[in-house]
Design an enzyme around this catalytic site. Structure first.
Site, short mmCIF file in Angstrom:
data_model
loop_
_atom_site.label_atom_id
_atom_site.label_comp_id
_atom_site.label_asym_id
_atom_site.label_seq_id
_atom_site.Cartn_x
_atom_site.Cartn_y
_atom_site.Cartn_z
N GLU A 173 12.32 -61.31 23.73
CA GLU A 173 12.12 -61.25 25.18
C GLU A 173 13.02 -62.29 25.83
O GLU A 173 13.25 -63.37 25.25
CB GLU A 173 10.65 -61.55 25.53
CG GLU A 173 10.42 -61.61 27.04
CD GLU A 173 8.96 -61.75 27.43
OE1 GLU A 173 8.16 -62.23 26.63
OE2 GLU A 173 8.63 -61.35 28.57
N CYS A 216 6.16 -59.82 29.03
CA CYS A 216 5.80 -59.71 30.44
C CYS A 216 6.95 -59.22 31.31
O CYS A 216 6.71 -58.60 32.34
CB CYS A 216 5.29 -61.05 30.95
SG CYS A 216 3.72 -61.51 30.24
N ASN A 265 3.08 -53.19 27.86
CA ASN A 265 3.22 -54.37 27.00
C ASN A 265 1.85 -54.95 26.65
O ASN A 265 1.43 -54.92 25.51
CB ASN A 265 4.08 -55.42 27.71
CG ASN A 265 3.98 -56.77 27.03
OD1 ASN A 265 4.19 -56.86 25.82
ND2 ASN A 265 3.65 -57.81 27.77
N GLU A 266 1.17 -55.47 27.67
CA GLU A 266 -0.15 -56.08 27.45
C GLU A 266 -1.05 -55.52 28.54
O GLU A 266 -1.13 -56.07 29.63
CB GLU A 266 -0.04 -57.60 27.62
CG GLU A 266 -0.30 -58.36 26.37
CD GLU A 266 -0.02 -59.84 26.50
OE1 GLU A 266 -0.14 -60.39 27.60
OE2 GLU A 266 0.30 -60.44 25.47
O1 AHR Z 1 5.40 -64.10 24.23
C1 AHR Z 1 5.20 -64.62 25.50
C2 AHR Z 1 4.34 -63.73 26.36
O2 AHR Z 1 3.07 -63.63 25.83
C3 AHR Z 1 4.80 -62.31 26.46
O3 AHR Z 1 5.73 -62.13 27.46
C4 AHR Z 1 3.54 -61.57 26.81
O4 AHR Z 1 3.54 -60.27 26.31
C5 AHR Z 1 2.46 -62.43 26.23
O5 AHR Z 1 1.50 -62.70 27.17
#
Ligand code: AHR
Length: 654
Positions: free
Chosen positions: A48, A257, A381-382
């Site tokens: 990321e 994120c 993603n989450e």
């Molecule tokens: O890995 C850091 C962050 O942790 C990522 O962006 C997110 O997916 C998680 O909350």
């Protein structure tokens, strides 16, 4: 407290009372008795653009804010277009730099700078990343060549030439500069520099003459960057090497994120903004507080995955802005999600489509006519709750109908335990059992030790992707450390992932990279600064495990008084791997009883040290794996496991 915990506490107490006495364990296994097939995609990478992992990191661009589109995430309306640039650097010169938008380079790149010189040789310079008032932030090396390009235009009244030069902040030239006479239209000027010095440089634009010029989209990259022959430049070679050395089976990208973006719909990560010529990629601010140039875009991610032998695993948003952050605009409505689905289909076409299709043609035009072989796609993603599942359902159905060959990754939310993952799993088991479920959790090291059996009882019908995990220890000097203990706890946990790798299909540590001093998150697997790469104990654990993935798990039993010794035994046709983790403060004397293993020599790779030991840029080798050998005869051997150690034995089976 359950029985297991009581026994663990009693053992710990016993060990505390007898601090100098080593514990004794026996590990028994028969190489011929296997339990489950192992996943051939078990260990991979999650990349990321956090901590300047891409811009200022993996992406080889040495200039910061090269096209003046910079803006502030907390104040998106307040642009910081001159971030990374210094002006009026020449003594005695007079002039100014003005941010402009009329007649831009192109509509995706709307901002540029007009530099006006009224007296002397006005100098305007990009200072790169992490510059100081005294030094530039562009690390150049003596004898090394750098490729540069920039779009320039005479604003109408400039009478003179523009010198493009690699210099110190003070102005001292580090390489032969080049002068250009400009026209009234944007023209791309290209040049190379071979630096005569190892220095912290800036890229200077020096006006010889009075009047105004326009500057946009400047770029400077090492000529030997990894993928320097890619159409839009390449990646930092030392960081790519660090990734390749992890032997990853997949590459999840681009987040995290940043996929979901923050606050505004315009901040959704749109893969289409990240392909094509770099000067036409629409930059965007980053959830983590800085700009994404998208120079490392979807094409480059696919190229990287291919180069390091990893299956590409893109994650797209589900139409929800980041659920963990306040949002200032509504999420996509269901109707909008249906429209957005076409972007995802287009992405699959970009990756796999024939060159006669529009997006397949773009891939070919960018230099890769062959398909990238996309097999996995994350949607969300989450995410959690109905807001997610209702949108996921729309996208899942549309993608599945058009591309049944693609395995979809679904989200189980941001935590390890409780209602969110439980509800997610309920929905998944009812409706999306054919997805791979992306679990994310960042927990204390001790949690990982006490949860090595997490997956023992997961139903085998739906596979798991441990997409983000890391052991988080208490902060030291404001950072959660990448210390040996955290790495040992992760290793212990990974023995459980391997034992269950019929259901755990994939796992990736997170986050992957951090630029020292510019990080938003700790710990991180790989640290770097402008010139160096720093590998953490956690990195070495990942590397040791990924280098020794078996085809099957071998049935094994550990008889030990020390409850903090963990193990897993696996095999291929040729070798038997025994992974041993001692997470306690006491040495363990382990007797190995291994049936079906011929007499011979086993290789021993071990990581150990002080519990709190970390690697630093000054002492990068404090915790590194050490390789040795051990002889084995008659089906038995003895090995000492030091406190806080990870040991991997490889026994030839032939
Ligand atoms: O890995 C850091 C962050 O942790 C990522 O962006 C997110 O997916 C998680 O909350």
């Amino acid at each position: 407290m359950n029985m297991r915990r009581i026994v663990a506490c009693l053992c710990a107490l016993l060990l505390l009372l007898t601090p100098l006495v080593a514990s004794a364990s026996t590990l028994t296994a028969d190489a011929g008795v296997t339990t489950v097939e192992m996943s051939d995609t078990l260990y991979g990478l999650f990349f990321e653009d956090i901590n300047y992992g891409a811009d200022g990191g993996l992406y080889a661009e040495l200039l910061q804010n090269r096209s003046f589109e910079y803006q502030d995430i907390l104040n998106p309306q307040r642009y910081q277009h001159l971030n990374g640039w210094a002006f009026n650097l020449s003594a005695g010169a007079k002039g100014k730099a003005t941010v402009m938008t009329e007649r831009p380079l192109n509509e995706n790149n709307p901002t540029y700078v007009r530099v006006t010189c009224t007296e002397g040789e006005y100098r305007f310079a990009n200072t790169g990343f992490q510059a100081t008032v005294l030094k530039g932030g562009i690390p150049v090396e003596k004898g090394k060549t750098y490729r540069c390009f920039v779009y320039l235009r005479n604003a109408g009244d400039f009478d003179g030439t523009v010198e493009v030069a690699l210099t110190l902040r003070t102005g001292k030239s580090l390489a032969v500069p080049k002068r250009f006479t400009l026209t009234d239209e944007w023209v791309r000027y290209e040049l190379t520099f071979t630096s005569s010095y190892t220095e912290d440089a800036v890229l200077s634009f020096i006006m010889h003459g009075t009047g105004s010029i326009d500057i946009d989209m400047a770029s400077l990259m090492p000529a030997d960057a990894f993928g320097a022959d890619w159409p839009n430049g390449g990646l930092r070679a030392d960081l790519v090497q660090a990734l390749a050395d992890l032997n990853p089976s997949f590459l999840r990208f681009p987040g995290g994120c940043i996929v979901e973006g923050s606050y505004y719909r315009s901040n959704f990560y749109d893969w289409k903004d990240t392909v094509g010529p770099v000067e036409e990629r629409r930059e965007n601010f980053n959830t983590w507080g800085y700009m994404q140039s998208y120079g490392l875009g979807y094409f480059e991610y696919f190229m990287l995955a291919e180069a390091i032998g990893a299956a590409p695993l893109p994650v797209v948003h589900s139409g929800l802005l980041c659920q963990a952050r306040d949002v200032l605009e509504p999420n996509l409505s269901y109707d909008e999600v249906r429209v957005y689905a076409q972007d995802i289909l287009d992405l699959i076409e970009f990756a796999n489509g024939d060159v006669t299709t529009p997006w397949g043609a773009l891939r070919a035009e960018m230099g890769h006519p062959e398909p990238f072989g996309l097999r996995y796609l994350g949607i969300g993603n989450e995410n959690w709750d109905a807001a997610y599942w209702n949108r996921f359902d729309i996208l899942y159905r549309i993608v599945k109908e058009a591309h049944p060959e693609i395995t979809i990754i679904s989200s189980a939310g941001p935590v390890a335990e409780g209602g969110l993952p439980q509800n997610a799993w309920r929905t998944i088991r009812q409706k999306y059992a054919d997805t791979i479920v992306d679990e994310h959790y960042y927990m204390a090291g001790d949690w990982f030790l006490s949860h090595t059996h997490r997956y023992d009882n997961y139903p085998r019908t739906t596979k798991v992707f441990v997409g983000e995990y890391a052991a988080h220890e208490a902060t030291v000097s404001g950072r959660r450390p990448n210390n040996l203990y955290s790495a040992v706890c992760e290793a212990a946990y990974m023995t459980g992932l391997e034992r269950n790798s019929d259901v755990v299909a994939m796992a990736s540590y997170a986050p992957l990279m951090a630029r020292d001093g510019m990080q938003q998150w700790t710990p991180d697997l790989i640290w770097f600064n402008a010139r160096e790469v720093l590998l953490t104990p956690n990195y070495y654990v990942q590397q040791m495990f990924a280098a020794t993935v078996g085809d099957q798990v071998v049935a094994s039993e550990l008889d030990s008084i020390n409850q903090l010794v963990y193990h897993v035994v696996t095999r291929t046709d040729d070798v038997l791997y025994v992974k041993l983790v001692n997470a306690s403060a006491y040495e363990d004397v382990l007797t190995l009883n291994l049936a079906g293993v011929p007499d011979g020599t086993a290789s021993v790779v071990r990581l150990t040290g002080e519990k709190s030991a970390v690697n630093t840029f000054h002492r990068p080798d404090t915790v590194v794996p050490v390789t040795s050998e051990m002889s084995f005869a008659g089906g038995a051997a003895e090995i000492n496991l030091p406190p806080y150690s990870v040991t991997i034995l490889t026994f030839p089976l032939k």
